[in-house]
Design an enzyme around this catalytic site. Sequence first.
Site, PDB file in Angstrom:
ATOM      1  N   SER A 160       0.870  -1.188   0.000  1.00  0.00           N
ATOM      2  CA  SER A 160       0.000   0.000   0.000  1.00  0.00           C
ATOM      3  C   SER A 160       0.895   1.223   0.000  1.00  0.00           C
ATOM      4  CB  SER A 160      -0.854  -0.013   1.273  1.00  0.00           C
ATOM      5  OG  SER A 160      -1.453   1.237   1.503  1.00  0.00           O
ATOM      6  N   TYR A 173      -1.811  -1.232  10.663  1.00  0.00           N
ATOM      7  CA  TYR A 173      -1.961  -1.440   9.210  1.00  0.00           C
ATOM      8  C   TYR A 173      -0.710  -0.951   8.462  1.00  0.00           C
ATOM      9  CZ  TYR A 173      -3.790  -1.230   4.468  1.00  0.00           C
ATOM     10  OH  TYR A 173      -3.974  -1.417   3.114  1.00  0.00           O
TER      11      TYR A 173
HETATM   12  N1  LIG Z   1      -8.757  -0.252  -1.199  1.00  0.00           N
HETATM   13  C1  LIG Z   1      -7.679   0.462  -0.912  1.00  0.00           C
HETATM   14  O1  LIG Z   1      -7.715   1.702  -0.809  1.00  0.00           O
HETATM   15  C2  LIG Z   1      -6.361  -0.213  -0.738  1.00  0.00           C
HETATM   16  C3  LIG Z   1      -6.240  -1.579  -0.512  1.00  0.00           C
HETATM   17  N2  LIG Z   1      -4.988  -2.121  -0.339  1.00  0.00           N
HETATM   18  C4  LIG Z   1      -4.849  -3.539  -0.058  1.00  0.00           C
HETATM   19  O2  LIG Z   1      -5.429  -4.284  -1.110  1.00  0.00           O
HETATM   20  C5  LIG Z   1      -5.857  -5.550  -0.627  1.00  0.00           C
HETATM   21  C6  LIG Z   1      -7.276  -5.809  -1.101  1.00  0.00           C
HETATM   22  O3  LIG Z   1      -8.105  -4.841  -0.516  1.00  0.00           O
HETATM   23  P1  LIG Z   1      -9.456  -4.335  -1.172  1.00  0.00           P
HETATM   24  O4  LIG Z   1      -9.796  -5.120  -2.353  1.00  0.00           O
HETATM   25  O5  LIG Z   1      -9.362  -2.886  -1.274  1.00  0.00           O
HETATM   26  O6  LIG Z   1     -10.440  -4.650   0.037  1.00  0.00           O
HETATM   27  P2  LIG Z   1     -11.869  -5.359   0.109  1.00  0.00           P
HETATM   28  O7  LIG Z   1     -12.339  -5.134   1.525  1.00  0.00           O
HETATM   29  O8  LIG Z   1     -12.746  -4.901  -0.997  1.00  0.00           O
HETATM   30  O9  LIG Z   1     -11.535  -6.897  -0.116  1.00  0.00           O
HETATM   31  C7  LIG Z   1     -10.803  -7.606   0.846  1.00  0.00           C
HETATM   32  C8  LIG Z   1     -10.787  -9.069   0.500  1.00  0.00           C
HETATM   33  O10 LIG Z   1     -10.055  -9.759   1.505  1.00  0.00           O
HETATM   34  C9  LIG Z   1     -10.861 -10.828   1.996  1.00  0.00           C
HETATM   35  N3  LIG Z   1     -10.605 -11.087   3.387  1.00  0.00           N
HETATM   36  C10 LIG Z   1     -10.643 -10.202   4.420  1.00  0.00           C
HETATM   37  N4  LIG Z   1     -10.415 -10.835   5.577  1.00  0.00           N
HETATM   38  C11 LIG Z   1     -10.262 -12.148   5.273  1.00  0.00           C
HETATM   39  C12 LIG Z   1     -10.016 -13.318   6.038  1.00  0.00           C
HETATM   40  N5  LIG Z   1      -9.894 -13.280   7.379  1.00  0.00           N
HETATM   41  N6  LIG Z   1      -9.926 -14.493   5.414  1.00  0.00           N
HETATM   42  C13 LIG Z   1     -10.073 -14.562   4.067  1.00  0.00           C
HETATM   43  N7  LIG Z   1     -10.270 -13.499   3.280  1.00  0.00           N
HETATM   44  C14 LIG Z   1     -10.370 -12.308   3.897  1.00  0.00           C
HETATM   45  C15 LIG Z   1     -12.300 -10.372   1.768  1.00  0.00           C
HETATM   46  O11 LIG Z   1     -13.145 -11.507   1.633  1.00  0.00           O
HETATM   47  P3  LIG Z   1     -14.167 -12.075   2.718  1.00  0.00           P
HETATM   48  O12 LIG Z   1     -14.689 -10.916   3.494  1.00  0.00           O
HETATM   49  O13 LIG Z   1     -15.199 -12.758   1.868  1.00  0.00           O
HETATM   50  O14 LIG Z   1     -13.362 -13.032   3.537  1.00  0.00           O
HETATM   51  C16 LIG Z   1     -12.176  -9.662   0.440  1.00  0.00           C
HETATM   52  O15 LIG Z   1     -12.251 -10.593  -0.602  1.00  0.00           O
HETATM   53  C17 LIG Z   1      -5.681  -5.506   0.887  1.00  0.00           C
HETATM   54  O16 LIG Z   1      -4.483  -6.182   1.227  1.00  0.00           O
HETATM   55  C18 LIG Z   1      -5.549  -4.019   1.187  1.00  0.00           C
HETATM   56  O17 LIG Z   1      -4.794  -3.780   2.338  1.00  0.00           O
HETATM   57  C19 LIG Z   1      -3.848  -1.374  -0.418  1.00  0.00           C
HETATM   58  C20 LIG Z   1      -3.936  -0.046  -0.648  1.00  0.00           C
HETATM   59  C21 LIG Z   1      -5.166   0.641  -0.819  1.00  0.00           C
HETATM   60  N1  LIG Z   2      -3.380   3.277   0.632  1.00  0.00           N
HETATM   61  C1  LIG Z   2      -4.675   3.037   1.135  1.00  0.00           C
HETATM   62  C2  LIG Z   2      -4.713   1.923   2.080  1.00  0.00           C
HETATM   63  O1  LIG Z   2      -3.962   1.008   2.059  1.00  0.00           O
HETATM   64  C3  LIG Z   2      -5.270   4.273   1.731  1.00  0.00           C
HETATM   65  O2  LIG Z   2      -5.071   5.308   1.119  1.00  0.00           O
HETATM   66  O3  LIG Z   2      -5.931   4.208   2.757  1.00  0.00           O
END
Ligand SMILES: NC(=O)C1=CN([C@@H]2O[C@H](COP(=O)(O)OP(=O)(O)OC[C@H]3O[C@@H](n4cnc5c(N)ncnc54)[C@H](OP(=O)(O)O)[C@@H]3O)[C@@H](O)[C@H]2O)C=CC1
Ligand SMILES: N[C@@H](C=O)C(=O)O
Length: 277
Positions: A160, A173
């Site tokens: 991130s 985080y």
């Molecule tokens: N969106 C953003 O602004 C940013 C996101 N990221 C990173 O990108 C990645 C994806 O995030 P994003 O798509 O945005 O988030 P979402 O919340 O949209 O998706 C998260 C995914 O992770 C799964 N997940 C969460 N907890 C668990 C668990 N305990 N076991 C299995 N699966 C799990 C969820 O599925 P389910 O709930 O069905 O288990 C879901 O499919 C993360 O690592 C996040 O930190 C990085 C930077 C920015």
């Molecule tokens: N980078 C994103 C999270 O990982 C944010 O901007 O919050």
Amino acid sequence: MHSPTTHDGTSRRDRSTMRDYTGTTAIVTGASAGLGVEFARALGGRGANLVLVARRGDRLETLAEELRDAHAVDVHTLALDLASPEATETLVAFVREKGLTIDSLINNAGFATHGEFITTDPARLDEEVRLNVGAVVAFTRAFLPEMTASGRGVLVNLASTAAFQPVPLMAVYGATKGFVLDFTHALAYETRHTGLRVTALCPGATKTEFFDIAGDGARVGDFAVPSEVVAVAMRALDARRTPSKIVAGAKNSISSAIARVLPRGLVTPVTARLMAE
Ligand SMILES: NC(=O)C1=CN([C@@H]2O[C@H](COP(=O)(O)OP(=O)(O)OC[C@H]3O[C@@H](n4cnc5c(N)ncnc54)[C@H](OP(=O)(O)O)[C@@H]3O)[C@@H](O)[C@H]2O)C=CC1
Ligand SMILES: N[C@@H](C=O)C(=O)O
């Protein structure tokens, strides 16, 4: 965050045609929402067979049907809590039972918690570390030998823009993503003589379910579109030389490069102000 299409860590000379993943198998964690769905679509669209993992199995099945119909690829789904102590054993057993060999791993599942560390539920912090760090290390260790032997796939770890400086109000985080970034740089180096492409994807704020879970206070900057963020990653993975870090978006690239070199005493209070807005 602004348009993620302008910077992907590759020079124009590096750009090549789209890689074909036909006949390979990729695990995508967190494939029930957000960036994970888009990674599954991108890899399936290039011919990869898929193992989709998350807790919400119904969503995984819907996506699996979409991808089987659209691309005639094999798609397996596994409903699993990846933060649970038995997650690695269960995932490995599932893969072996299906007779699969893994070429690619997208360590995408993760979540954040916005708020003062001192008042955050300790159980939630524990889960955050187990998912964002523990699962990434354990799954990578489990599948890296076959991925390097294959040399046809990719290892993408979701870091991130939070990885580049301490993040008050998202202290755990930010630290987990700092870990993922440096872990990935190190692995990219250790595996440099194999065909495996290893990279840490660093998106800024992206319009997914992430902020429903972290709280809207977690957001800094404008939202990017998940499919565009994944397109940036796929282009960098297509390049002749894949960088070990991909920051999605020109503005994010500049701010993260600055944040990385500023003294912590300077960058921490600035980040704290942004996180409190
Ligand atoms: N969106 C953003 O602004 C940013 C996101 N990221 C990173 O990108 C990645 C994806 O995030 P994003 O798509 O945005 O988030 P979402 O919340 O949209 O998706 C998260 C995914 O992770 C799964 N997940 C969460 N907890 C668990 C668990 N305990 N076991 C299995 N699966 C799990 C969820 O599925 P389910 O709930 O069905 O288990 C879901 O499919 C993360 O690592 C996040 O930190 C990085 C930077 C920015
Ligand atoms: N980078 C994103 C999270 O990982 C944010 O901007 O919050």
